[in-house]
Design an enzyme around this catalytic site. Structure first.
Site, mmCIF file in Angstrom:
data_model
loop_
_atom_site.group_PDB
_atom_site.id
_atom_site.type_symbol
_atom_site.label_atom_id
_atom_site.label_comp_id
_atom_site.label_asym_id
_atom_site.label_seq_id
_atom_site.Cartn_x
_atom_site.Cartn_y
_atom_site.Cartn_z
ATOM 1 N N HIS A 14 3.427 -24.703 28.578
ATOM 2 C CA HIS A 14 3.191 -25.454 27.347
ATOM 3 C C HIS A 14 4.497 -26.052 26.839
ATOM 4 O O HIS A 14 5.582 -25.721 27.322
ATOM 5 C CB HIS A 14 2.585 -24.553 26.257
ATOM 6 C CG HIS A 14 1.125 -24.300 26.432
ATOM 7 N ND1 HIS A 14 0.656 -23.296 27.248
ATOM 8 C CD2 HIS A 14 0.026 -24.915 25.913
ATOM 9 C CE1 HIS A 14 -0.671 -23.302 27.222
ATOM 10 N NE2 HIS A 14 -1.076 -24.276 26.419
ATOM 11 N N THR B 79 -4.678 -18.881 17.889
ATOM 12 C CA THR B 79 -4.451 -17.795 18.837
ATOM 13 C C THR B 79 -3.386 -16.852 18.284
ATOM 14 O O THR B 79 -2.779 -17.113 17.257
ATOM 15 C CB THR B 79 -4.009 -18.332 20.208
ATOM 16 O OG1 THR B 79 -2.814 -19.120 20.046
ATOM 17 C CG2 THR B 79 -5.089 -19.200 20.833
ATOM 18 N N ASN C 6 -9.683 -21.925 24.011
ATOM 19 C CA ASN C 6 -9.501 -23.320 24.397
ATOM 20 C C ASN C 6 -10.839 -24.040 24.225
ATOM 21 O O ASN C 6 -11.876 -23.516 24.621
ATOM 22 C CB ASN C 6 -9.028 -23.413 25.850
ATOM 23 C CG ASN C 6 -8.518 -24.780 26.227
ATOM 24 O OD1 ASN C 6 -9.236 -25.760 26.123
ATOM 25 N ND2 ASN C 6 -7.272 -24.854 26.672
ATOM 26 N N GLU D 127 -3.442 -28.378 3.467
ATOM 27 C CA GLU D 127 -2.078 -28.163 3.948
ATOM 28 C C GLU D 127 -1.427 -27.077 3.098
ATOM 29 O O GLU D 127 -1.953 -26.675 2.057
ATOM 30 C CB GLU D 127 -1.251 -29.454 3.887
ATOM 31 C CG GLU D 127 -1.110 -30.172 5.224
ATOM 32 C CD GLU D 127 -0.521 -29.296 6.321
ATOM 33 O OE1 GLU D 127 0.373 -28.473 6.023
ATOM 34 O OE2 GLU D 127 -0.953 -29.428 7.476
ATOM 35 N N GLY E 21 -3.408 -18.319 24.581
ATOM 36 C CA GLY E 21 -4.750 -17.773 24.446
ATOM 37 C C GLY E 21 -5.632 -18.132 25.624
ATOM 38 O O GLY E 21 -6.483 -17.343 26.044
ATOM 39 N N THR E 22 -5.419 -19.314 26.184
ATOM 40 C CA THR E 22 -6.196 -19.731 27.352
ATOM 41 C C THR E 22 -5.880 -18.861 28.559
ATOM 42 O O THR E 22 -6.783 -18.453 29.301
ATOM 43 C CB THR E 22 -5.923 -21.203 27.676
ATOM 44 O OG1 THR E 22 -6.274 -22.006 26.548
ATOM 45 C CG2 THR E 22 -6.719 -21.658 28.891
ATOM 46 N N LYS F 233 5.446 -24.265 21.189
ATOM 47 C CA LYS F 233 4.404 -23.233 21.118
ATOM 48 C C LYS F 233 5.042 -21.890 20.797
ATOM 49 O O LYS F 233 6.036 -21.508 21.417
ATOM 50 C CB LYS F 233 3.621 -23.165 22.431
ATOM 51 C CG LYS F 233 2.415 -22.238 22.356
ATOM 52 C CD LYS F 233 1.484 -22.442 23.534
ATOM 53 C CE LYS F 233 0.308 -21.466 23.500
ATOM 54 N NZ LYS F 233 -0.509 -21.632 22.284
ATOM 55 N N ALA G 33 -2.574 -31.966 8.372
ATOM 56 C CA ALA G 33 -1.417 -32.845 8.569
ATOM 57 C C ALA G 33 -0.609 -32.498 9.810
ATOM 58 O O ALA G 33 0.307 -33.232 10.183
ATOM 59 C CB ALA G 33 -0.504 -32.801 7.342
ATOM 60 N N GLY G 34 -0.942 -31.398 10.471
ATOM 61 C CA GLY G 34 -0.227 -31.010 11.679
ATOM 62 C C GLY G 34 -0.655 -31.826 12.886
ATOM 63 O O GLY G 34 -1.571 -32.654 12.809
ATOM 64 N N ARG G 35 0.004 -31.601 14.023
ATOM 65 C CA ARG G 35 -0.315 -32.366 15.232
ATOM 66 C C ARG G 35 -1.766 -32.181 15.642
ATOM 67 O O ARG G 35 -2.488 -33.152 15.896
ATOM 68 C CB ARG G 35 0.617 -31.951 16.373
ATOM 69 C CG ARG G 35 2.022 -32.509 16.262
ATOM 70 C CD ARG G 35 2.897 -31.993 17.379
ATOM 71 N NE ARG G 35 2.981 -30.525 17.355
ATOM 72 C CZ ARG G 35 3.554 -29.789 18.295
ATOM 73 N NH1 ARG G 35 4.069 -30.375 19.359
ATOM 74 N NH2 ARG G 35 3.612 -28.476 18.189
#
EC number: 1.17.1.8
Length: 269
Positions: free
Chosen positions: A155, A100, A124, A34, A165-166, A159, A10-12
């Site tokens: 970002h 991450t 990523n 969830e 992490g990228t 965040k 249900a998150g983005r």
């Protein structure tokens, strides 16, 4: 057809993963989870994501649906991911990890579980970013010995971990190509009188603002010139499509630890 369970559906990012799985001809969303306290538990996943009725309903515990999926895709938080990792180990399921912010001890636990089940883990999942990792390795071998290396990432305001992490993955690619461990050469903050930078250090700078999906630049700077390698993401579906691609690829693989380099065959370049 690979049956996929989406953790945090249900998150983005979770909703994008549902959409990406739905449009991939080799995948099907058959479970989603969830938090137990979420008011969305029990809601049809397809309707939640604007894709119509799937007759697949959000659960508060993926173990309840363990017979209905082959691969878990998890872009949540470390504590939840580790719980799902243990679930996959117990039931012989594959897992794609996009979370991450793991500690060194948690990373070691992931490596240990990968001896029993197939695991893909990447900072990523965009094709472009993983190509950038390879470009950075090549640039570092040519320019790393005489250039100053700095990494800047940006970002959105929501965040929760920094650097991304990228960005760390970029640093690891550069450091590894130069025969170093990132933990030995990384500088994550500068403030006050720091003195001159050392020759081998890799500096990181972080921006958190607005709705920036993700921007990363690695700079190789010498006197008189510099090379910048940049990736900009404008839509989270880029990451979601890559993660689903990884899930489909992983389903037929034996136990082991894999990255997007393996999924995309970049070692053959």
């Amino acid at each position: 057809m690979v049956r996929i369970a989406i953790a945090g559906a249900a998150g983005r990012m979770g909703r994008n993963l549902v959409k990406a799985s739905h449009i991939n001809p080799d995948a099907s969303v058959t479970a989603g989870s969830e938090r137990p306290e979420s008011s969305l538990v029990g809601v049809d996943i397809g309707e939640l994501c604007g894709e119509g009725k799937f007759d697949v309903f959000l659960t508060d515990d993926l173990e309840k649906e363990v017979d209905n999926f082959d691969v878990v895709i998890d872009f949540t938080v470390p504590v939840s991911t580790l719980a799902n990792l243990e679930l996959c180990k117990q039931h012989g399921k594959s897992i794609v990890i996009g979370t991450t912010g793991f500690s060194e001890e948690e990373r070691a636990l992931i490596d240990a579980v990968a001896k029993h089940v197939p695991v893909v883990m990447a900072p990523n999942y965009s094709v472009g970013v993983n190509l950038v990792f390879k470009l950075l390795e090549k640039a570092a071998k040519v320019m790393g010995d005489y250039c100053d290396v700095e990494i800047v990432e940006a970002h959105h305001r929501h965040k929760v971990d920094a650097p991304s992490g990228t960005a760390i993955g970029m640093g690891e690619a550069i450091a590894g190509a130069m025969g170093n461990k990132l933990s030995d050469v990384a500088v994550y903050a500068r403030e006050g009188i720091t003195g001159e930078r050392t020759k081998d250090e890799i500096g990181f700078a972080t921006i958190r603002a607005g709705d920036i999906v993700g921007e990363h630049t690695a700079m190789f700077a010498d006197i008189g010139e510099r090379v910048e390698i940049t990736h900009k993401a404008t839509d989270r579906m880029t990451f979601a499509n890559g993660a689903v691609k990884a899930a489909v690829w992983l389903h037929s693989k034996p136990a082991g630890f894999y990255t997007m380099t393996d999924v995309l065959g970049l070692n053959e370049l």
